[in-house]
Enzyme design. Structure first.
Site, PDB file in Angstrom:
ATOM      1  N   LYS A  85       0.938  -1.731   0.438  1.00 37.03           N
ATOM      2  CA  LYS A  85      -0.189  -0.305  -0.244  1.00 37.03           C
ATOM      3  C   LYS A  85       0.828   1.152   0.057  1.00 37.03           C
ATOM      4  O   LYS A  85       0.386   2.103  -0.630  1.00 37.03           O
ATOM      5  CB  LYS A  85      -0.847  -0.589   0.927  1.00 37.03           C
ATOM      6  CG  LYS A  85      -2.299  -1.392   1.067  1.00 37.03           C
ATOM      7  CD  LYS A  85      -2.762  -0.458   2.232  1.00 37.03           C
ATOM      8  CE  LYS A  85      -3.805  -2.254   1.692  1.00 37.03           C
ATOM      9  NZ  LYS A  85      -5.015  -1.856   2.874  1.00 37.03           N
ATOM     10  N   ASP A 121      -9.901   2.661   2.520  1.00 38.67           N
ATOM     11  CA  ASP A 121     -10.184   1.798   4.240  1.00 38.67           C
ATOM     12  C   ASP A 121     -10.288   2.860   5.392  1.00 38.67           C
ATOM     13  O   ASP A 121     -11.824   1.871   6.392  1.00 38.67           O
ATOM     14  CB  ASP A 121      -8.744   1.306   4.658  1.00 38.67           C
ATOM     15  CG  ASP A 121      -8.018   0.426   3.222  1.00 38.67           C
ATOM     16  OD1 ASP A 121      -8.532  -0.341   3.024  1.00 38.67           O
ATOM     17  OD2 ASP A 121      -6.223   0.438   4.081  1.00 38.67           O
TER      18      ASP A 121
END
Ligand code: ATR
Length: 298
Positions: A85, A121
């Protein structure tokens, strides 16, 4: 998360024939048992979009090359999972403000100059907490366990949602301090040592953002941190969430929730970015719950 993925290995419904349409993929390591292909295919069917969605295994350091090859095959969008990420954000030619603040991206979209990075997220977590479980986060006293990638997204999202105070506690205290420094809100954000947990009072919400459950490790936590009507939330799901949620129930939490809802909500936010429509998440969440052995307990 690898254990949860293995549980799906036997599910033939998750291995559907490729569909025509634009190409998407999830990149990570390990990724073979990622739930994202199944979730996005369900969303596509629901919204009558055609798309292909693959799982592509990439080692750290290899994302740029993998994305070039993906793009050459027509790839237009990617979900990024562990451990890529932060690398995804570095590779991107532009990024959302939230992804920059968190320092990580889980969504890449093909643009003329390369890839645009976003991070869904945080929105996924808040959608699960505030919309599905109807928790009013404003003014809440929150304890965040962990200071890794998952904790970064949670911290920024919770603060944006209006919580009153955030205490960050991490096994390696320097990482908690670095996260607090990155946030830069000393009035609302505090760090404490793990061994001082029994001296920092009770909380309205306790979030487990550590990866301890993935290796079957149980966190040492005092029950004094559980406030009246306290909600405990594990950002993992399935077996990885069991130790923390078992502790939460035994310690008297009003709600003990796993992170499966967050997983589906962050996927819905990715889908919205790519397709301009936010799918309904309840059916796919129910389908996942029916397959996974360890349920959230309310
Ligand atoms: P992720 O992106 O999933 O957050 P990560 O960046 O590797 O993964 O972070 C893992 C987090 O779980 C860290 O906060 C880690 O603590 P350290 O910074 O001290 O390594 C925490 N963690 C993992 N195992 C743990 C355990 N057994 N007890 C407490 N914390 C643990």
């Amino acid at each position: 998360m690898s254990e949860s993925r293995l549980l799906f290995e036997e599910q033939p419904v998750l291995h559907e024939d490729p569909q025509p349409g634009p190409l998407y993929a999830v990149f990570g390591q390990p990724v073979a048992h990622s739930l994202s292909p199944m979730i996005h295919q369900r969303f596509a069917a629901q919204t009558r979009k055609s798309l292909r969605y693959e799982a592509i295994e990439v080692a750290p350091g290899g994302l740029a090359d993998a994305l070039s090859a993906f793009s050459a095959r027509g790839g237009v969008g990617a979900n990024i999972t562990l451990p890529l990420k932060a690398e995804a954000l570095r590779i991107a030619s532009e990024a959302s403000e939230f992804a920059k603040r968190v320092g990580a991206a889980n969504v890449l979209s093909r643009i003329a100059s390369g890839w645009r990075a976003e991070n869904t997220d945080g929105k996924g977590l808040i959608a699960d907490l505030a919309e599905r479980h109807r928790l009013d986060l404003r003014g809440r006293r929150v304890l965040l366990l962990g200071a890794g990638g998952a904790a970064h997204a949670a911290a920024f999202a919770l603060l944006d949602a209006g919580i009153g105070e955030l205490y960050i506690v991490n096994r390696t205290p320097e990482r908690a301090d670095r996260l607090a420094d990155r946030i830069g809100e000393p009035d609302r954000v505090h760090t404490r040592y793990w061994q001082d947990l029994d001296r920092i009072g009770a909380f309205d919400l306790i979030l487990n953002a550590t990866s301890a459950g993935h290796t079957h490790q149980t966190l040492a936590l005092p029950s004094s941190i559980i406030g009246t009507r306290c909600v405990c939330y594990d950002m993992s799901y399935s077996l990885a969430a069991v130790p923390f949620l078992a502790w939460a129930r035994a310690a008297g939490a009003q709600l003990a929730l796993d992170g499966l809802g967050m997983l589906v909500e962050q996927a819905a936010e990715s889908f919205l970015i790519w397709h301009g429509v936010r799918p309904d998440t309840e059916d796919v969440l129910a389908e996942l719950r029916a397959h996974l052995p360890a349920q959230a307990v309310e």
